[in-house]
Scaffold this active site. Sequence first.
Site, short mmCIF file in Angstrom:
data_model
loop_
_atom_site.label_atom_id
_atom_site.label_comp_id
_atom_site.label_asym_id
_atom_site.label_seq_id
_atom_site.Cartn_x
_atom_site.Cartn_y
_atom_site.Cartn_z
N ALA A 13 -7.41 5.63 -8.29
CA ALA A 13 -6.65 4.87 -7.27
C ALA A 13 -7.67 4.61 -6.29
O ALA A 13 -8.86 5.73 -6.16
CB ALA A 13 -5.55 6.37 -6.71
N ALA A 16 -8.80 7.42 -4.17
CA ALA A 16 -9.47 9.32 -5.10
C ALA A 16 -11.23 9.58 -4.77
O ALA A 16 -11.02 10.49 -4.78
CB ALA A 16 -9.21 9.23 -6.42
N ARG A 38 -5.17 3.02 -16.43
CA ARG A 38 -3.45 2.29 -17.21
C ARG A 38 -4.93 1.09 -17.67
O ARG A 38 -4.47 0.96 -19.42
CB ARG A 38 -2.40 1.72 -16.26
CG ARG A 38 -1.53 2.14 -16.63
CD ARG A 38 -0.69 1.77 -15.31
NE ARG A 38 -1.72 1.37 -14.08
CZ ARG A 38 -1.27 0.38 -12.79
NH1 ARG A 38 0.12 0.11 -12.88
NH2 ARG A 38 -1.90 0.71 -11.80
N TYR A 59 -2.79 8.86 -19.59
CA TYR A 59 -2.43 9.70 -18.64
C TYR A 59 -2.26 10.85 -19.67
O TYR A 59 -2.83 12.66 -19.55
CB TYR A 59 -1.36 9.00 -17.91
CG TYR A 59 -1.21 8.28 -17.30
CD1 TYR A 59 -2.81 8.04 -17.12
CD2 TYR A 59 -0.26 7.91 -16.35
CE1 TYR A 59 -3.37 6.85 -15.96
CE2 TYR A 59 -0.38 6.42 -15.67
CZ TYR A 59 -1.66 5.96 -15.51
OH TYR A 59 -1.99 5.25 -14.34
N LEU A 75 -1.03 8.58 -7.98
CA LEU A 75 -0.01 7.75 -8.66
C LEU A 75 0.50 6.45 -7.53
O LEU A 75 1.17 7.80 -6.65
CB LEU A 75 0.69 7.82 -9.78
CG LEU A 75 -0.38 8.07 -10.88
CD1 LEU A 75 0.40 8.38 -12.15
CD2 LEU A 75 -0.86 6.97 -11.64
N HIS A 80 5.23 9.61 -9.05
CA HIS A 80 4.92 11.16 -9.08
C HIS A 80 5.29 11.99 -9.95
O HIS A 80 4.91 13.30 -10.00
CB HIS A 80 5.10 11.67 -7.59
CG HIS A 80 3.65 10.95 -6.67
ND1 HIS A 80 3.99 11.23 -5.69
CD2 HIS A 80 2.51 10.48 -6.83
CE1 HIS A 80 2.73 10.76 -4.60
NE2 HIS A 80 1.50 10.01 -5.75
N LYS A 98 0.21 12.44 -0.93
CA LYS A 98 2.04 12.48 -0.74
C LYS A 98 2.21 11.07 -0.24
O LYS A 98 1.36 10.08 -0.64
CB LYS A 98 1.58 12.97 1.14
CG LYS A 98 0.41 13.11 1.88
CD LYS A 98 -0.63 11.41 1.57
CE LYS A 98 0.47 10.43 2.32
NZ LYS A 98 0.00 8.62 2.96
N ARG A 167 2.32 0.48 -0.91
CA ARG A 167 2.97 0.75 0.21
C ARG A 167 4.24 -0.19 0.81
O ARG A 167 4.75 0.12 2.20
CB ARG A 167 1.64 0.67 1.13
CG ARG A 167 1.16 2.14 0.25
CD ARG A 167 0.01 2.49 1.51
NE ARG A 167 -0.98 0.87 1.76
CZ ARG A 167 -2.04 2.05 2.32
NH1 ARG A 167 -2.43 2.77 2.60
NH2 ARG A 167 -2.75 0.49 2.23
N ASP A 179 4.32 5.75 4.01
CA ASP A 179 3.54 6.45 3.90
C ASP A 179 1.69 6.42 4.75
O ASP A 179 1.92 7.73 4.62
CB ASP A 179 2.39 4.73 3.64
CG ASP A 179 0.96 5.17 2.80
OD1 ASP A 179 0.48 5.66 2.07
OD2 ASP A 179 0.18 4.08 3.98
#
Length: 332
Positions: A13, A16, A38, A59, A75, A80, A98, A167, A179
């Site tokens: 992500a 990250a 993925r 995963y 993710l 989540h 979050k 988002r 978000d």
Amino acid sequence: MSQPLQIGILGAARIAPKAICDPAKVIPQVKLAGVAARDEGRANDFAKAHGIAQTFSSYEALIASPDIDLVYNPLPINLHAEWTIKALEAGKHLLCEKPFAMNSDEAKAMLAAADKAGKRLIEAFHYRYHPAFETCLDWIADGRIGDVTRIDANFDVAIRDSDDEIRQLPETGGGAMMDLGCYPLNWALHLMDALDLVDAKAETTSRGVDESMQVRLQHGEKTWVHLTTTMAAGTPFSAQMTIAGTEGLIYFKNPLAPHVNGSLSLRRADGSEVDQLRPVSPISTYTWQLAAIVDALKTKAPLPTEGAMILRQQQALDDIYESAGLRHLRYR
């Protein structure tokens, strides 16, 4: 010397590197032990770029690995609950990005899985671990501004509208309140021990998610909380909070990331400045967060972004979307 905390990352992500990879480089008690995505090629590139020891093919393989102690889950929100619960059942501690879940039902299931597994489940509200926010809490607790009468807070930033921007998409838990607005809401929840929703109003995008949200809450009969957020095109970055009391006022510039040009000041009711936090720690909120997690796992001390606070936050989000006529975005 004790073994370092072995961290595995679910997905390559965008958040990250800043949230977990960079802090891990300056905290010797942790090791970036693995990443899965993925696209395995993307995972390989991510691991190489950030010095991660191992790439996992899935995963499932990452969370099953005995080489992983804590899983970081950045993710999309709609994934989540599934992967957090699977990782907890595999015996891993979890740091979940979050907003925590799509809705409070998912959040309850995730927390129940953590209790059953006897593992820590932490929501990644990184700002809460920065000393500037601790100072703000201390000023209020010490009565430096008297009784709090009003809180005004916002987090605004433009988020591009495209088919690959999660988002902006209803199915992946998109929306400005989810978000962005989740931060001012969380600030307020940490300042007030109880908040009741008065109302919420939203403007939606052509895709149907909230582009902006205005929220009013109340603490008792004398304290009002006003939260606003927008991700509309052309919106400049803005994150700030003003806390007014019977004897003074606290102004917090960038509570989200105080290490980036943030400031915290306290003024008397007549406007004269009484105190200012100097300097604001330049260490990132994410580094403070990871350091606190390492310490809490060692000492078993509670953290402010786990347990009941997670459910308080998620239930408040549910209530806000319900009030704004957008419950279908949280329960699909």
